[in-house]
Enzyme design. Structure first.
Site, PDB file in Angstrom:
ATOM      1  N   ALA A  25       0.190   4.323  -3.594  1.00 13.71           N
ATOM      2  CA  ALA A  25       0.908   4.621  -4.839  1.00 13.71           C
ATOM      3  C   ALA A  25       0.255   3.804  -5.945  1.00 13.71           C
ATOM      4  O   ALA A  25      -0.370   2.773  -5.673  1.00 13.71           O
ATOM      5  CB  ALA A  25       2.372   4.241  -4.687  1.00 13.71           C
ATOM      6  N   GLY A  64       0.652   4.730   0.259  1.00 17.60           N
ATOM      7  CA  GLY A  64       0.954   6.159   0.088  1.00 17.60           C
ATOM      8  C   GLY A  64      -0.179   7.052   0.588  1.00 17.60           C
ATOM      9  O   GLY A  64       0.054   8.192   0.987  1.00 17.60           O
ATOM     10  N   GLU A 106       0.404   7.354   4.161  1.00 20.94           N
ATOM     11  CA  GLU A 106       1.585   8.219   4.342  1.00 20.94           C
ATOM     12  C   GLU A 106       1.244   9.692   4.103  1.00 20.94           C
ATOM     13  O   GLU A 106       1.775  10.578   4.769  1.00 20.94           O
ATOM     14  CB  GLU A 106       2.703   7.773   3.390  1.00 20.94           C
ATOM     15  CG  GLU A 106       3.252   6.403   3.753  1.00 20.94           C
ATOM     16  CD  GLU A 106       4.278   5.909   2.752  1.00 20.94           C
ATOM     17  OE1 GLU A 106       3.878   5.538   1.631  1.00 20.94           O
ATOM     18  OE2 GLU A 106       5.467   5.913   3.082  1.00 20.94           O
ATOM     19  N   GLU A 114       2.311  -2.414   1.849  1.00 22.54           N
ATOM     20  CA  GLU A 114       3.389  -2.574   0.864  1.00 22.54           C
ATOM     21  C   GLU A 114       4.081  -3.924   0.957  1.00 22.54           C
ATOM     22  O   GLU A 114       4.575  -4.443  -0.047  1.00 22.54           O
ATOM     23  CB  GLU A 114       4.437  -1.452   1.045  1.00 22.54           C
ATOM     24  CG  GLU A 114       3.976  -0.070   0.610  1.00 22.54           C
ATOM     25  CD  GLU A 114       3.238   0.713   1.691  1.00 22.54           C
ATOM     26  OE1 GLU A 114       2.856   0.113   2.730  1.00 22.54           O
ATOM     27  OE2 GLU A 114       3.043   1.920   1.494  1.00 22.54           O
TER      28      GLU A 114
HETATM   29  N1  COA Z   1      -2.869   1.541  -7.664  1.00 18.33           N
HETATM   30  C1  COA Z   1      -3.483   1.448  -8.873  1.00 18.33           C
HETATM   31  N2  COA Z   1      -4.780   1.171  -9.004  1.00 18.33           N
HETATM   32  C2  COA Z   1      -5.490   0.945  -7.907  1.00 18.33           C
HETATM   33  C3  COA Z   1      -4.928   1.002  -6.626  1.00 18.33           C
HETATM   34  C4  COA Z   1      -3.558   1.314  -6.520  1.00 18.33           C
HETATM   35  N3  COA Z   1      -2.937   1.456  -5.346  1.00 18.33           N
HETATM   36  N4  COA Z   1      -5.882   0.733  -5.710  1.00 18.33           N
HETATM   37  C5  COA Z   1      -7.004   0.515  -6.416  1.00 18.33           C
HETATM   38  N5  COA Z   1      -6.772   0.631  -7.719  1.00 18.33           N
HETATM   39  C6  COA Z   1      -7.715   0.495  -8.837  1.00 18.33           C
HETATM   40  C7  COA Z   1      -8.056  -0.964  -9.118  1.00 18.33           C
HETATM   41  O1  COA Z   1      -7.070  -1.559  -9.919  1.00 18.33           O
HETATM   42  C8  COA Z   1      -9.378  -0.809  -9.812  1.00 18.33           C
HETATM   43  O2  COA Z   1      -9.147  -0.388 -11.128  1.00 18.33           O
HETATM   44  P1  COA Z   1      -9.938  -1.095 -12.364  1.00 18.33           P
HETATM   45  O3  COA Z   1     -11.396  -0.807 -12.076  1.00 18.33           O
HETATM   46  O4  COA Z   1      -9.427  -0.387 -13.571  1.00 18.33           O
HETATM   47  O5  COA Z   1      -9.616  -2.545 -12.288  1.00 18.33           O
HETATM   48  C9  COA Z   1     -10.021   0.358  -9.072  1.00 18.33           C
HETATM   49  O6  COA Z   1      -8.964   1.075  -8.480  1.00 18.33           O
HETATM   50  C10 COA Z   1     -10.982  -0.070  -7.978  1.00 18.33           C
HETATM   51  O7  COA Z   1     -10.285  -0.932  -7.113  1.00 18.33           O
HETATM   52  P2  COA Z   1     -10.811  -2.404  -6.731  1.00 18.33           P
HETATM   53  O8  COA Z   1      -9.636  -3.208  -6.290  1.00 18.33           O
HETATM   54  O9  COA Z   1     -11.655  -2.970  -7.831  1.00 18.33           O
HETATM   55  O10 COA Z   1     -11.756  -2.046  -5.494  1.00 18.33           O
HETATM   56  P3  COA Z   1     -12.135  -2.974  -4.261  1.00 18.33           P
HETATM   57  O11 COA Z   1     -13.208  -2.255  -3.531  1.00 18.33           O
HETATM   58  O12 COA Z   1     -12.398  -4.367  -4.708  1.00 18.33           O
HETATM   59  O13 COA Z   1     -10.809  -3.027  -3.341  1.00 18.33           O
HETATM   60  C11 COA Z   1      -8.889  -2.065  -2.214  1.00 18.33           C
HETATM   61  C12 COA Z   1     -10.326  -1.860  -2.749  1.00 18.33           C
HETATM   62  C13 COA Z   1      -8.382  -0.733  -1.713  1.00 18.33           C
HETATM   63  C14 COA Z   1      -8.934  -3.091  -1.069  1.00 18.33           C
HETATM   64  C15 COA Z   1      -8.001  -2.630  -3.358  1.00 18.33           C
HETATM   65  O14 COA Z   1      -8.175  -1.800  -4.497  1.00 18.33           O
HETATM   66  C16 COA Z   1      -6.538  -2.640  -3.024  1.00 18.33           C
HETATM   67  O15 COA Z   1      -6.092  -3.507  -2.293  1.00 18.33           O
HETATM   68  N6  COA Z   1      -5.753  -1.655  -3.552  1.00 18.33           N
HETATM   69  C17 COA Z   1      -4.329  -1.616  -3.383  1.00 18.33           C
HETATM   70  C18 COA Z   1      -3.965  -1.129  -1.994  1.00 18.33           C
HETATM   71  C19 COA Z   1      -2.466  -1.146  -1.812  1.00 18.33           C
HETATM   72  O16 COA Z   1      -1.819  -2.159  -1.802  1.00 18.33           O
HETATM   73  N7  COA Z   1      -1.910   0.066  -1.661  1.00 18.33           N
HETATM   74  C20 COA Z   1      -0.508   0.232  -1.445  1.00 18.33           C
HETATM   75  C21 COA Z   1       0.174   0.563  -2.711  1.00 18.33           C
HETATM   76  S1  COA Z   1       1.886   0.956  -2.355  1.00 18.33           S
END
Ligand code: COA
Length: 260
Positions: free
Chosen positions: A66, A111, A114, A134
């Site tokens: 999400a 999500g 999911e 989460e």
């Molecule tokens: N919601 C909003 N934006 C997200 C996102 C999410 N769930 N996951 C990634 N992004 C965005 C980042 O903020 C970043 O945006 P920016 O370039 O404007 O700063 C872009 O996507 C790239 O992500 P980034 O974190 O820089 O990539 P990474 O390779 O360093 O890390 C992940 C990848 C997936 C490990 C990391 O993005 C992450 O942990 N995301 C969240 C995962 C999560 O908790 N999901 C559950 C949500 S309920």
């Protein structure tokens, strides 16, 4: 509807839904969820579509969850609303009445995991990473994940992943039955298409009845599930495809199904 966060394509009898926010790793915001809701309504009503493949634009991510920017603004009321939207869309996918195959590259987190769980078959690349992180955000999976994950990989394992927020690497996801098939990143879509084409070649009434028997029977006590199974088998017995399938076997030829 003109889509901006998804791409929708059709190839013969298979629909392709491509999540298209690559700069945000295909995070599922409210807008994207509403586009999914719309496209799956369109697909449900299109009799020419027999199967669906859902995937992420580019190899980095299926969907990284999400949208955390939106989550950060939620309160009790809006939180209820967004979980209801997510659940509605994912239930719509699960209950589409046509097989939906997730072709998963890269991240399938929160999500995104999911969404994969709501699909009927999951093909993943060896670089895929699953998980329900989460808990690290101070919340829980709420697009059906607590229920579907526990059913698919068992309650204890689901609780471990939900409570620790640990990532599930592709090999482990395959070992515990979270994904059906693993392949090289460049082959994910091709492998998903192979499965889709195989399903397209079958009699579509039997495909629908198979989906219905397994999915509706899943939440019922075994005897009630078997009752549903018997009714759906009886429906198949009345179809031209059943006559054709059984006759083709006896006549040692390939069946030609008419989907009726
Ligand atoms: N919601 C909003 N934006 C997200 C996102 C999410 N769930 N996951 C990634 N992004 C965005 C980042 O903020 C970043 O945006 P920016 O370039 O404007 O700063 C872009 O996507 C790239 O992500 P980034 O974190 O820089 O990539 P990474 O390779 O360093 O890390 C992940 C990848 C997936 C490990 C990391 O993005 C992450 O942990 N995301 C969240 C995962 C999560 O908790 N999901 C559950 C949500 S309920």
């Amino acid at each position: 509807m003109n889509y901006t966060s998804i791409i929708y394509e059709k190839k013969e009898h298979t629909a392709f839904v491509i999540l298209n926010r690559p700069d945000k790793l295909n995070a599922l915001d409210n807008h994207l969820l509403n586009e999914l809701k719309d496209v799956f309504t369109v697909i449900a009503h299109d009799d020419e579509i027999y199967t669906v493949i859902i995937t992420g634009k580019d190899e980095r991510s299926f969907a990284a969850g999400a949208d955390i920017n939106e989550l950060n603004q939620l309160n009790v009321l809006s939180g209820k609303k967004i979980t209801e939207l997510g659940q509605t869309v994912f239930n719509q996918i699960e209950n589409l009445g046509k097989p939906v195959i997730a072709a998963i590259n890269g991240y399938a987190l929160g999500g995104g995991c999911e969404l994969a769980l709501a699909c009927h078959i999951r093909v993943a690349s060896e670089n895929a990473v699953f998980g329900q992180p989460e808990i690290n955000l101070g919340t829980i999976p709420a697009y059906g994940g607590t229920q579907r994950l526990a059913k698919l990989i068992n309650c204890g394992r689901a609780l471990e992943y939900i409570l620790t927020g640990d990532c599930i690497p592709a090999q482990e996801a395959y070992r515990i039955g979270l994904v059906n098939k693993l392949c090289n990143p460049e082959d994910v879509l091709t492998e998903a298409e192979k499965i889709a084409n195989k399903i397209v070649s079958k009699g579509q009434v039997a495909v629908k009845m198979s989906l219905k028997a397994v999915l509706s029977g899943f939440n019922l006590p075994p005897n009630e599930g078997q009752h549903v199974e018997a009714s759906l088998f009886a429906v198949c017995c009345g179809t031209e495809d059943f006559k054709e399938g059984t006759s083709a076997f006896l006549e040692k030829r390939q069946p030609v199904f008419k989907n009726k």
